[in-house]
Design a protein around this motif. Structure first.
Motif, mmCIF file in Angstrom:
data_model
loop_
_atom_site.group_PDB
_atom_site.id
_atom_site.type_symbol
_atom_site.label_atom_id
_atom_site.label_comp_id
_atom_site.label_asym_id
_atom_site.label_seq_id
_atom_site.Cartn_x
_atom_site.Cartn_y
_atom_site.Cartn_z
ATOM 1 N N GLU A 65 -5.756 -3.571 -0.507
ATOM 2 C CA GLU A 65 -4.633 -3.348 -1.425
ATOM 3 C C GLU A 65 -4.455 -1.864 -1.731
ATOM 4 O OE1 GLU A 65 -3.853 -4.397 -6.068
ATOM 5 O OE2 GLU A 65 -4.503 -6.068 -4.798
ATOM 6 N N ILE A 66 -5.581 -1.176 -1.877
ATOM 7 C CA ILE A 66 -5.506 0.280 -2.121
ATOM 8 C C ILE A 66 -4.913 0.985 -0.907
ATOM 9 C CG2 ILE A 66 -6.924 2.364 -2.394
ATOM 10 C CD1 ILE A 66 -8.756 0.708 -4.224
ATOM 11 N N GLN A 67 -5.351 0.583 0.284
ATOM 12 C CA GLN A 67 -4.819 1.213 1.494
ATOM 13 C C GLN A 67 -3.324 0.971 1.651
ATOM 14 O OE1 GLN A 67 -7.597 -0.428 4.428
ATOM 15 N NE2 GLN A 67 -8.413 1.630 4.789
ATOM 16 N N SER A 68 -2.902 -0.286 1.471
ATOM 17 C CA SER A 68 -1.471 -0.585 1.615
ATOM 18 C C SER A 68 -0.673 0.088 0.504
ATOM 19 C CB SER A 68 -1.247 -2.100 1.584
ATOM 20 O OG SER A 68 -1.650 -2.642 0.332
ATOM 21 N N GLY A 69 -1.251 0.136 -0.708
ATOM 22 C CA GLY A 69 -0.570 0.786 -1.823
ATOM 23 C C GLY A 69 -0.399 2.268 -1.587
ATOM 24 N N SER A 70 -1.427 2.914 -1.022
ATOM 25 C CA SER A 70 -1.330 4.358 -0.758
ATOM 26 C C SER A 70 -0.292 4.639 0.331
ATOM 27 C CB SER A 70 -2.705 4.905 -0.348
ATOM 28 O OG SER A 70 -3.122 4.331 0.888
ATOM 29 N N GLU A 71 -0.235 3.760 1.354
ATOM 30 C CA GLU A 71 0.769 3.939 2.414
ATOM 31 C C GLU A 71 2.183 3.791 1.847
ATOM 32 O OE1 GLU A 71 -0.257 1.075 5.342
ATOM 33 O OE2 GLU A 71 -2.106 2.115 5.971
ATOM 34 N N ASP A 94 -3.082 13.582 -1.060
ATOM 35 C CA ASP A 94 -4.218 14.203 -0.361
ATOM 36 C C ASP A 94 -5.372 14.494 -1.302
ATOM 37 O OD1 ASP A 94 -2.695 14.057 1.874
ATOM 38 O OD2 ASP A 94 -2.059 16.159 1.865
ATOM 39 N N HIS A 95 -5.048 14.973 -2.510
ATOM 40 C CA HIS A 95 -6.102 15.376 -3.453
ATOM 41 C C HIS A 95 -6.929 14.183 -3.937
ATOM 42 C CE1 HIS A 95 -2.904 13.907 -6.012
ATOM 43 N NE2 HIS A 95 -3.691 13.943 -7.071
ATOM 44 N N LEU A 96 -6.412 12.964 -3.793
ATOM 45 C CA LEU A 96 -7.158 11.783 -4.239
ATOM 46 C C LEU A 96 -8.215 11.350 -3.231
ATOM 47 C CD1 LEU A 96 -4.292 9.556 -5.726
ATOM 48 C CD2 LEU A 96 -5.742 11.228 -6.887
ATOM 49 N N GLU A 97 -8.074 11.745 -1.976
ATOM 50 C CA GLU A 97 -9.008 11.386 -0.900
ATOM 51 C C GLU A 97 -9.261 9.871 -0.876
ATOM 52 O OE1 GLU A 97 -12.410 13.845 -1.750
ATOM 53 O OE2 GLU A 97 -11.654 15.458 -0.476
ATOM 54 N N LEU A 114 -10.323 4.473 -8.262
ATOM 55 C CA LEU A 114 -9.249 4.679 -7.281
ATOM 56 C C LEU A 114 -7.931 4.110 -7.795
ATOM 57 C CD1 LEU A 114 -11.116 3.861 -3.922
ATOM 58 C CD2 LEU A 114 -10.574 6.112 -4.876
ATOM 59 N N TYR A 115 -8.017 2.911 -8.385
ATOM 60 C CA TYR A 115 -6.799 2.313 -8.971
ATOM 61 C C TYR A 115 -6.223 3.223 -10.062
ATOM 62 C CZ TYR A 115 -6.952 -2.335 -6.757
ATOM 63 O OH TYR A 115 -6.896 -3.384 -5.866
ATOM 64 N N ASP A 116 -7.106 3.750 -10.893
ATOM 65 C CA ASP A 116 -6.661 4.615 -11.993
ATOM 66 C C ASP A 116 -5.958 5.858 -11.462
ATOM 67 O OD1 ASP A 116 -7.595 2.908 -13.899
ATOM 68 O OD2 ASP A 116 -9.506 3.949 -14.214
ATOM 69 N N LYS A 117 -6.536 6.458 -10.419
ATOM 70 C CA LYS A 117 -5.917 7.668 -9.847
ATOM 71 C C LYS A 117 -4.518 7.371 -9.317
ATOM 72 C CE LYS A 117 -10.277 9.885 -8.515
ATOM 73 N NZ LYS A 117 -11.131 10.304 -7.368
#
Length: 565
Positions: free
Chosen positions: A232-238, A248-251, A292-295
């Motif tokens: 979910e994090i990967q799809s959300g970031s995309e 980028d700064h969140l890595e 990660l969710y918070d960021k």
């Protein structure tokens, strides 16, 4: 005769002492004899017979023999020895050896106490053995049921335990050896050893039960929940990248990869049924996931904030620039009429520069937002700082404007004070004219002259261009002090002149009758004509007080009426 009486007295005392001592010792002997008999009749043998239903081998046999030997020793050696000591004590008492008898009784008391402790220890050990055997049987039966229950659960719900099923089954099977060890210890009469085995079995079952209860949930976390959250994090970031977010700064990729490796390690630990280690690690994994969710959420919130506040910030900047332009214009107007302090001019320049810098920052922020070159959280921080600077500069601009307006206000106040001072000085001069006094002392003439000069100085400062209010206020303070002092002094002088004149006039009625009064009043008149009104008042007042005590108070009481008239 006296000697015979003394001997008889001593004999009576000895007999009495001996009687009571022997009675007391015999009473103690009876108590100890009764105690000895009570010990002899204790049902120790019957208590020991309770062990016979156990396997009389190993520890049980050894303990039983030890207890029986102790009891036999008590019955066959220790108690007979005490009986003999009691007999010896009776002989000592009969022979009046009271000290030795008491020592022996004390020794017997201690020995009987020791025997009581031995019997208590036998009872305690006996109860521990029998109680341990009973409790061990009960606990063993419970654990035997648990063993069957756990084995059935692992058999029927194997799918819930994944690869850890083999480890759990091995750990459960390893308990069989302890079951066998318990049965062997029981058969061999080693009930205390069996009790220890049961205690260890309880600990093992507690640990296995903990693992059986926790592993299914941990497997769900590691095989389903956490992987789905990572996906979910990967799809959300995309998706966010597609919407223009800079991440980028969140890595995030690095964070997700690291967590995936940890999940693999957790699965390995679960295979080995290391539940405690997994629980500790998985807590950290969940915290990292939340991070990660918070960021990501912070980036979304930052974008919403920027979209909402950019236009209002532009409006606030425009208002600030308009206010600054008006303040600058007012500063220039005021500068034509007033002499501003260097800090006031510096404040205006600093305001102009700061506002321009702030506007440039806003323009830069707008460009960065259009270019999508920075993260929204970074842009949000910049926008928040711009908003704070706007508030600060508004306050500074307001303070500067208030200060400029205060200059004009100070001028009006100064002009009003100048008017009041002129009025005060004019009233003083009118009072002098109305008083009809022959003249003013030189020092009062000088005060009036100086007061006029002070008024002139204030007027000149107020008419100067540019107006320096610092200098105006300085000269004005001096004028206020001088003119108020002058007004008070003249009023006091006029009061002295009026009262002295009244006293002289009042004293005329005594002149023809009293030569001294006539002479003194002539002297007072001379001082009056020489403008020495205080001296005239003192001479006339002192003279009339002698011939008519209280005259000064009487005339002072009439004085307010005269003034009102």
């Amino acid at each position: 005769m006296e000697i015979i009486i003394g001997i008889l007295t001593i004999a009576i005392i000895f007999v009495t002492f001996s009687y009571f001592s022997r009675k007391k010792i015999y009473k103690e002997i009876d108590r100890l004899e009764e105690w000895k008999m009570d010990i002899t009749n204790k049902p120790v043998t019957e208590e020991l017979s309770r062990v016979k239903h156990l396997n009389m081998t190993g520890q049980t046999e050894e303990l039983f023999e030890n207890w029986r030997n102790k009891w036999d020793d008590i019955l066959t050696r220790q108690l007979p020895d005490i009986e003999e000591l009691l007999f010896d004590t009776e002989e000592c008492t009969d022979k009046y050896k009271f000290k030795r008898a008491k020592q022996t009784l004390h020794f017997i008391d201690e020995k009987l106490e020791e025997i009581e402790e031995q019997i208590k220890q036998i009872y305690s050990e006996l109860q521990e053995l029998i109680g341990s055997q009973t409790k061990s049987v009960e606990k063993f039966a419970i654990m035997d049921e648990k063993y069957k229950e756990f084995k059935k659960q692992l058999l029927t719900q194997r799918h819930q335990y994944g690869l850890s099923i083999q480890t759990l089954e091995k750990e459960l099977e390893s308990l069989v050896e302890k079951f066998q060890a318990y049965e062997e210890a029981t058969e061999n009469g080693n009930y205390l050893e069996a009790r220890d085995i049961v205690a260890r079995l309880e600990e093992d079952f507690t640990e296995i039960q903990y693992k059986i209860e926790e592993i299914p949930n941990l497997l769900i976390d590691c095989q389903s929940v956490i992987p789905s959250q990572l996906a979910e994090i990967q799809s959300g970031s995309e998706e966010m990248l597609g919407e223009g977010y800079v991440l980028d700064h969140l890595e995030l990729d690095k964070g997700v990869s690291g967590l995936e490796e940890k999940v693999k390690e957790l699965l390995t630990l679960l295979k080995e049924a290391k539940v405690k280690e997994v629980t500790e690690v998985i807590t950290g994994v969940k915290e990292e996931l939340e991070g990660l969710y918070d960021k990501m959420e912070q980036e979304v919130l930052a974008k919403h904030f920027i979209m909402k506040e950019m236009e209002p910030t532009k409006e606030e900047l425009d208002i600030l620039m308009n206010e600054a332009a008006a303040t600058k214009e007012e500063t220039e107007v005021v500068q034509e009429s007033y002499q501003l302090q260097d800090e006031d001019i510096a404040t205006q320049k600093s305001l102009d520069k700061s506002i321009q810098t702030l506007y440039d920052r806003y323009v830069t922020l707008t460009n960065q937002l259009d270019e999508q070159s920075l993260a929204y959280t970074i842009l949000k921080e910049e926008l928040e700082d711009i908003l704070e600077q706007i508030i600060s500069l508004k306050e500074l601009s307001s303070q500067h404007t208030t200060k400029l307006q205060a200059l004009r206000k100070d001028e009006l106040i100064a002009r009003d004070q100048l008017y009041q001072l002129r009025k005060l000085l004019l009233n003083a001069k009118r009072s002098i004219e109305k008083s009809n006094i022959p003249g003013l002392p030189q020092q009062y003439v000088e005060q009036l002259t100086t007061s006029h000069l002070q008024l002139k100085a204030v007027s000149e400062q107020l008419e100067a261009k540019p107006l320096n209010m610092v200098a105006v206020n300085l000269v004005l303070r001096e004028a206020v002090e001088m003119i108020e002092s002058c007004s008070v002094s003249i009023n006091e002088l006029l009061e002295q002149a009026a009262l002295s004149e009244k006293l002289i006039q009042y004293g005329n009625r005594y002149r023809s009758k009293n030569l001294e009064v006539h002479t003194k009043l002539l002297d007072a008149e001379q001082h009056f004509r020489n403008y020495e009104y205080a001296n005239a008042l003192e001479i006339a007042g002192t003279t009339l007080e002698k011939v008519e005590p209280g005259i000064l108070r009487s005339l002072d009481a009439v004085e307010p009426e005269s003034k009102n008239e």
